[in-house]
Design an enzyme around this catalytic site. Structure first.
Site, PDB file in Angstrom:
ATOM      1  N   GLU A   1      10.272  16.288  14.906  1.00  0.00           N
ATOM      2  CA  GLU A   1      10.586  15.940  13.446  1.00  0.00           C
ATOM      3  C   GLU A   1       9.869  16.852  12.736  1.00  0.00           C
ATOM      4  OE1 GLU A   1       9.401  12.520  11.518  1.00  0.00           O
ATOM      5  OE2 GLU A   1      11.492  12.327  10.809  1.00  0.00           O
TER       6      GLU A   1
ATOM      7  N   LYS B   1       0.622  -1.394   0.069  1.00  0.00           N
ATOM      8  CA  LYS B   1      -0.002   0.082   0.208  1.00  0.00           C
ATOM      9  C   LYS B   1       0.862   1.225   0.017  1.00  0.00           C
ATOM     10  CE  LYS B   1      -1.762   2.999   2.534  1.00  0.00           C
ATOM     11  NZ  LYS B   1      -2.130   4.188   1.820  1.00  0.00           N
TER      12      LYS B   1
ATOM     13  N   GLU C   1      10.023   1.449  10.496  1.00  0.00           N
ATOM     14  CA  GLU C   1      11.130   2.401  10.289  1.00  0.00           C
ATOM     15  C   GLU C   1      10.475   3.628  10.381  1.00  0.00           C
ATOM     16  OE1 GLU C   1      14.053   2.006   9.535  1.00  0.00           O
ATOM     17  OE2 GLU C   1      14.199  -0.076   9.246  1.00  0.00           O
TER      18      GLU C   1
ATOM     19  N   CYS D   1      13.778  10.634   6.621  1.00  0.00           N
ATOM     20  CA  CYS D   1      13.763  10.188   7.889  1.00  0.00           C
ATOM     21  C   CYS D   1      15.226  10.438   8.640  1.00  0.00           C
ATOM     22  CB  CYS D   1      13.409   8.748   7.947  1.00  0.00           C
ATOM     23  SG  CYS D   1      14.136   7.677   6.782  1.00  0.00           S
TER      24      CYS D   1
HETATM   25  P1  NAP Z   1       2.230   8.626   7.798  1.00  0.00           P
HETATM   26  O1  NAP Z   1       1.082   9.350   8.122  1.00  0.00           O
HETATM   27  O2  NAP Z   1       2.623   7.355   8.934  1.00  0.00           O
HETATM   28  O3  NAP Z   1       2.018   7.315   6.608  1.00  0.00           O
HETATM   29  C1  NAP Z   1       2.661   6.546   6.215  1.00  0.00           C
HETATM   30  C2  NAP Z   1       1.955   5.445   5.589  1.00  0.00           C
HETATM   31  O4  NAP Z   1       1.072   4.925   6.468  1.00  0.00           O
HETATM   32  C3  NAP Z   1       1.043   5.831   4.265  1.00  0.00           C
HETATM   33  O5  NAP Z   1       0.891   4.544   3.220  1.00  0.00           O
HETATM   34  C4  NAP Z   1      -0.159   6.065   4.962  1.00  0.00           C
HETATM   35  O6  NAP Z   1      -1.409   6.075   4.104  1.00  0.00           O
HETATM   36  C5  NAP Z   1      -0.320   5.104   5.943  1.00  0.00           C
HETATM   37  N1  NAP Z   1      -1.277   5.133   6.966  1.00  0.00           N
HETATM   38  C6  NAP Z   1      -1.487   6.249   7.532  1.00  0.00           C
HETATM   39  N2  NAP Z   1      -2.519   6.063   8.808  1.00  0.00           N
HETATM   40  C7  NAP Z   1      -2.506   4.667   8.872  1.00  0.00           C
HETATM   41  C8  NAP Z   1      -3.102   3.938   9.669  1.00  0.00           C
HETATM   42  N3  NAP Z   1      -3.811   4.300  10.762  1.00  0.00           N
HETATM   43  N4  NAP Z   1      -2.906   2.362   9.749  1.00  0.00           N
HETATM   44  C9  NAP Z   1      -2.230   1.962   8.780  1.00  0.00           C
HETATM   45  N5  NAP Z   1      -1.436   2.935   7.757  1.00  0.00           N
HETATM   46  C10 NAP Z   1      -1.637   3.970   8.086  1.00  0.00           C
HETATM   47  O7  NAP Z   1       3.757   9.135   7.433  1.00  0.00           O
HETATM   48  P2  NAP Z   1       3.663  10.224   6.304  1.00  0.00           P
HETATM   49  O8  NAP Z   1       3.399  11.719   7.139  1.00  0.00           O
HETATM   50  O9  NAP Z   1       3.144   9.934   5.248  1.00  0.00           O
HETATM   51  O10 NAP Z   1       5.410  10.217   6.216  1.00  0.00           O
HETATM   52  C11 NAP Z   1       6.504  10.851   6.888  1.00  0.00           C
HETATM   53  C12 NAP Z   1       6.771  10.161   8.153  1.00  0.00           C
HETATM   54  O11 NAP Z   1       7.513   9.040   7.716  1.00  0.00           O
HETATM   55  C13 NAP Z   1       7.837  10.773   8.812  1.00  0.00           C
HETATM   56  O12 NAP Z   1       7.692  10.966  10.440  1.00  0.00           O
HETATM   57  C14 NAP Z   1       9.307  10.260   8.537  1.00  0.00           C
HETATM   58  O13 NAP Z   1      10.333  10.225   9.416  1.00  0.00           O
HETATM   59  C15 NAP Z   1       8.775   8.657   8.403  1.00  0.00           C
HETATM   60  N6  NAP Z   1       9.802   7.936   7.381  1.00  0.00           N
HETATM   61  C16 NAP Z   1      10.528   7.165   7.919  1.00  0.00           C
HETATM   62  C17 NAP Z   1      11.503   6.469   7.245  1.00  0.00           C
HETATM   63  C18 NAP Z   1      12.358   5.365   7.830  1.00  0.00           C
HETATM   64  O14 NAP Z   1      13.095   4.743   7.207  1.00  0.00           O
HETATM   65  N7  NAP Z   1      12.466   5.277   9.190  1.00  0.00           N
HETATM   66  C19 NAP Z   1      11.477   6.729   5.811  1.00  0.00           C
HETATM   67  C20 NAP Z   1      10.510   7.779   5.468  1.00  0.00           C
HETATM   68  C21 NAP Z   1       9.790   8.451   6.122  1.00  0.00           C
HETATM   69  P3  NAP Z   1      -1.834   7.187   3.656  1.00  0.00           P
HETATM   70  O15 NAP Z   1      -0.830   7.997   2.800  1.00  0.00           O
HETATM   71  O16 NAP Z   1      -3.002   6.957   2.608  1.00  0.00           O
HETATM   72  O17 NAP Z   1      -2.313   8.281   4.659  1.00  0.00           O
END
Ligand code: NAP
Ligand code: MG
Length: 503
Positions: free
Chosen positions: A406, A200, A275, A309
């Protein structure tokens, strides 16, 4: 104020065709619409305009994907495929990614906003390399044999060994910052281990995951081995996490959603790897080679518009070189060419979405309100699109939200330190522990600091350097598990102990 929009008339034929109609989802080897009949818009971050539409999957579509993935897992074509066959298919997928590298880089840049030079030079080659690296593991998964003692059965001999078996159906939920790379970080080790996958992508960037779905079919993977569904995380992502038919969730995204996944996944005792976020420190000692340090700091925070990240978002500079470093850093940040992703001259593109742009602007305003000194940036850059200018704050401290939280944007918070002990204390004063970097020419100082920093990665005289062989993941609230390297295969396998009484 002018617009900084992509010129879509220059898109490759394959990408013009790709976005010219609503994209479907891949379930069980077939391209299908959402059972709810709903779609949602995919936008160009340089203009905010709609590029195309993708399916908004329902919970019923999750069920259908689980059925397809389970069938493939238990079917002969994949379930009984020899390791060499899995390796061959993954190598074929890597070849196809490489063959279509330019088109895929263009699609990634268009969808995410990142500079085409970065998509071409980093995201795609790193992805190809990673799939090839993981392909090799399919034929190198092994157990161990044990000379057991079994003290209560002194007269029986035993032959004991372990097997590594695929964990089963994997739900892979990925973010929007590196959509292609994050997709293959999950897919390749899962497939090498013999799992099947429901992928997804993030709703802001679903296009390259759908394109990978096409290449997976072209490579010849049996139907249902890889399924790609698009839709809202809070609906279908949540349904995946609680689904009894999914054995493991591999998640990359925010710490808040990661924590919710860990809580909800425990009900079905899913295997979970996370992650998550970071607030990575960059420590510059007073013996650092500034000519190499400045580009490292700039890459660390402004690459991919800070939407990394492991971005080096907290900079700690030893007092003796502070003024000199800040002058050079300010000049370097001002010279970054911000523009639309598809312009080959662009060094930093727009943020991925209006929401992300608003969130970063709010942090910049908070930094000013909290008393930090705005050295560079902070302003709005274009009349359209989701742009934020490269921004540096000096005189920050650990009470400020721009230091503690962050931001996931191009915002650097800088402060001074006097000695190594203070640098370590400041670096570790965070709930995160994903990455860090040290700039110094003194190997003794580097070796003193490296073990003291609580982070999954320590870069020395560089930042944001990734390789397929190097495990990547977080200490503390930055996650659970390590992706890349041979550790990644372990995330997708169970260990079975076999103990046989020998007559
Ligand atoms: P996010 O809101 O957590 O979304 C990530 C993924 O999870 C998306 O596919 C999102 O779908 C999905 N999602 C959202 N709510 C969910 C739920 N309740 N249950 C299951 N899945 C759900 O994060 P983001 O704002 O898109 O991305 C930025 C964050 O990712 C930052 O905090 C960053 O640090 C972190 N990140 C970490 C790494 C690493 O390797 N550690 C790498 C990249 C990013 P939708 O898009 O449809 O909402
Ligand atoms: Mg989100």
């Amino acid at each position: 104020m002018t617009a900084l929009c992509n010129d879509l008339t220059t898109l490759s034929r394959i990408n013009s065709d790709f976005i010219s109609r609503d994209r479907q989802m891949l379930i069980g080897g077939a391209w299908v619409d959402s059972s709810a009949g709903a779609t949602f818009a995919v936008r160009d971050p340089s203009s905010g305009k709609e590029l195309t539409r993708v399916q908004k999957a329902s919970v019923q579509d999750v069920d259908a994907a689980v059925v397809a993935a389970r069938k493939a897992l238990e079917g002969k074509a994949w379930g009984e495929a020899r390791p060499a066959e899995r390796e061959r298919l993954l190598l074929r997928l890597a070849d196809l990614l490489e063959k279509h590298a330019d088109d895929i880089a263009e699609l990634e840049s268009l969808d995410n906003g990142k500079p085409i030079s970065q998509a071409t030079g980093l995201d795609v080659p790193l992805s190809v390399n990673f799939v090839r690296y993981m392909a090799g593991f399919a034929t190198k998964i092994h157990g161990r044999t044990f000379d057991v003692s079994v003290p209560y059965a002194p007269d029986t001999r035993f032959f004991a060994y372990t097997r590594r078996e695929p964990v089963g159906v994997v739900g892979a939920i990925i973010p929007w910052n590196m959509p292609l790379l994050m997709a293959v970080w999950k897919l390749a080790p899962a497939l090498a281990a013999g799992c099947t996958v429901i992928l997804k992508p993030a709703s802001d960037t679903p296009l390259t995951a759908l394109r990978i779905g096409e290449l997976v079919l072209e490579a010849g993977f049996p139907e249902g081995v890889v399924n790609v569904i698009t839709g809202a995380g809070c609906e279908i992502g949540d349904a995946m996490v609680s689904h009894p038919g999914i054995d493991k969730i591999a998640f990359t995204g925010s710490t808040s959603v990661g924590k919710a996944i860990a809580r909800s996944g425990v009900d079905t005792m899913k295997r979970i790897s996370l992650e998550l976020g970071g607030k990575s420190p960059v420590i510059v000692l007073d013996d650092a080679d500034l000519a190499a340090t400045i580009p490292g700091i700039i890459l660390g925070i402004f690459a991919n518009c800070g939407q990394v990240c492991s971005a080096g978002s907290r900079l700690y500079v030893q007092r003796g070189i502070y003024d000199c470093l800040m002058a050079a850093l300010g000049e370097a940040a001002k010279s970054i060419k911000v523009g639309p992703g598809l312009d080959p001259a662009t060094q930093m593109g727009p943020m991925v979405s209006a929401g992300q742009q608003r969130s970063v602007q709010a942090y910049i305003e908070a930094g000013v309100a909290e008393g930090a000194e705005l050295v560079v940036g902070g302003g709005q850059l274009a009349s359209e699109g989701f742009y934020v200018s490269p921004t540096i704050f000096a005189n920050t401290d650990h009470s400020m939200s721009i230091v503690r939280e962050e931001i996931f944007g191009p915002v650097l918070a800088v402060q001074c330190f006097d000695d190594e002990a203070e640098a370590v204390k400041l670096a570790n004063d965070t709930p995160y522990g994903l990455a860090s970097s040290i700039y110094s020419t003194n190997v003794n100082r580097i070796q003193r600091l490296t073990p003291a920093i609580k982070a999954g990665t320590v870069w020395v005289n560089c930042h944001n350097i990734f390789d397929a062989a190097l495990p990547f993941g977080g200490y503390k609230e930055s996650g659970i598990g390590r992706e890349m390297g041979e550790e990644a295969v372990g995330l997708y396998s169970e260990i079975k102990s076999v103990c046989m009484a020998v007559g």
